[in-house]
Design a protein around this motif. Structure first.
Motif, short mmCIF file in Angstrom:
data_model
loop_
_atom_site.label_atom_id
_atom_site.label_comp_id
_atom_site.label_asym_id
_atom_site.label_seq_id
_atom_site.Cartn_x
_atom_site.Cartn_y
_atom_site.Cartn_z
N GLU A 3 27.35 80.23 -4.54
CA GLU A 3 27.93 80.97 -3.40
C GLU A 3 29.02 80.11 -2.77
N HIS A 4 30.13 80.74 -2.35
CA HIS A 4 31.23 80.02 -1.71
C HIS A 4 31.33 80.47 -0.26
N ILE A 5 31.43 79.49 0.64
CA ILE A 5 31.53 79.76 2.08
C ILE A 5 32.71 78.94 2.59
N GLN A 6 33.58 79.59 3.37
CA GLN A 6 34.76 78.90 3.92
C GLN A 6 34.90 79.19 5.41
N PHE A 7 35.25 78.16 6.16
CA PHE A 7 35.54 78.31 7.58
C PHE A 7 36.23 77.06 8.09
N THR A 8 36.65 77.09 9.34
CA THR A 8 37.26 75.94 9.99
C THR A 8 36.25 75.38 10.97
N ALA A 9 36.15 74.04 11.04
CA ALA A 9 35.17 73.41 11.92
C ALA A 9 35.71 72.09 12.45
N GLU A 25 34.92 74.01 2.86
CA GLU A 25 34.63 74.86 1.70
C GLU A 25 33.30 74.39 1.12
N ILE A 26 32.32 75.27 1.16
CA ILE A 26 30.99 74.94 0.66
C ILE A 26 30.74 75.71 -0.62
N THR A 27 30.20 75.02 -1.61
CA THR A 27 29.72 75.67 -2.83
C THR A 27 28.24 75.35 -2.93
N THR A 28 27.40 76.38 -2.84
CA THR A 28 25.96 76.17 -2.89
C THR A 28 25.51 75.96 -4.33
N THR A 31 31.54 75.15 14.01
CA THR A 31 32.46 76.16 13.52
C THR A 31 33.45 76.54 14.62
N SER A 32 34.73 76.53 14.28
CA SER A 32 35.75 76.93 15.26
C SER A 32 36.42 78.25 14.86
N ASP A 33 36.40 78.58 13.57
CA ASP A 33 36.99 79.85 13.12
C ASP A 33 36.35 80.25 11.80
N ILE A 34 35.84 81.49 11.76
CA ILE A 34 35.20 82.00 10.54
C ILE A 34 35.39 83.51 10.49
N ASP A 35 35.63 84.04 9.30
CA ASP A 35 35.79 85.48 9.18
C ASP A 35 34.43 86.16 9.00
N ILE A 74 22.98 74.41 7.31
CA ILE A 74 24.03 75.29 7.82
C ILE A 74 23.44 76.23 8.86
N SER A 75 24.29 76.69 9.75
CA SER A 75 23.94 77.74 10.71
C SER A 75 25.20 78.54 10.98
N GLN A 76 25.07 79.59 11.77
CA GLN A 76 26.25 80.36 12.11
C GLN A 76 27.15 79.57 13.06
N GLY A 77 26.64 78.47 13.59
CA GLY A 77 27.43 77.66 14.51
C GLY A 77 28.01 76.40 13.91
N GLY A 78 27.62 76.06 12.67
CA GLY A 78 28.15 74.84 12.10
C GLY A 78 27.45 74.41 10.83
N VAL A 79 27.73 73.18 10.42
CA VAL A 79 27.19 72.66 9.17
C VAL A 79 26.86 71.18 9.33
N GLY A 80 25.79 70.75 8.67
CA GLY A 80 25.43 69.35 8.61
C GLY A 80 25.68 68.84 7.20
N ILE A 81 26.25 67.65 7.10
CA ILE A 81 26.58 67.10 5.80
C ILE A 81 26.07 65.66 5.70
N ALA A 82 26.00 65.16 4.49
CA ALA A 82 25.74 63.74 4.28
C ALA A 82 27.02 63.00 4.66
N SER A 83 26.91 61.99 5.51
CA SER A 83 28.10 61.26 5.95
C SER A 83 28.77 60.58 4.75
#
Length: 139
Positions: A62-68, A55-58, A82-86, A33-42
């Motif tokens: 920890e819960h992290i939510q944003f639009t990407a 929606e990420i649960t570490t 990331t396109s929108d994050i609070d 993860i970064s402030q600019g986005g997220v990498g996932i397993a395809s």
């Protein structure tokens, strides 16, 4: 090869749930993860070039939510910008990055990527200066 990332990407263990406006829901492991986005397993499911609610649960709960938006899909990994994050969720990510940057693993990552001869460019195309300082053991 120029290094094009603006934000430091750090490893992250946990799960990500991707949701679309059409009701599609995909669950897969998060990789980094970064402030600019997220990498996932395809996932085995085909990802569409669309915007997702993320929606990420570490592993630490920890819960992290944003639009990407999907920007990369490979055989084993996919990447979202990331396109929108609070502010609250952005702060959680900033704390994860800061925590990782204080580890020996971060120094190894920087060394393995051989970033020093690279040029860093910001979103406006300006070169960014990067320096690192190492404390001596007796300090």
């Amino acid at each position: 090869m120029a290094h094009k990332r603006i934000h430091v990407r750090v490893p992250l263990a946990g799960e990500v749930l991707l949701s679309t406006g059409q009701g599609k829901r995909i669950k897969t492991p998060v990789i980094n993860i970064s402030q600019g986005g997220v990498g996932i397993a395809s996932p085995s499911t085909t990802l569409e070039q669309t915007e997702y609610q993320v929606e990420i649960t570490t592993e630490d709960g920890e819960h992290i939510q944003f639009t990407a938006t999907l920007v990369y899909r490979g055989e084993h990994t996919s990447g979202f910008k990331t396109s929108d994050i609070d502010k609250k969720n952005l702060q959680i990510i900033a704390e994860l990055v800061a925590e990782f940057q204080s580890t020996e693993e971060f120094i190894k990552q920087v060394d393995n990527l051989d970033l020093f001869p690279q040029k860093f460019i910001d979103e406006d195309g300006r070169e960014v200066s990067v320096t690192f300082e190492m404390k001596q053991p007796d300090e």
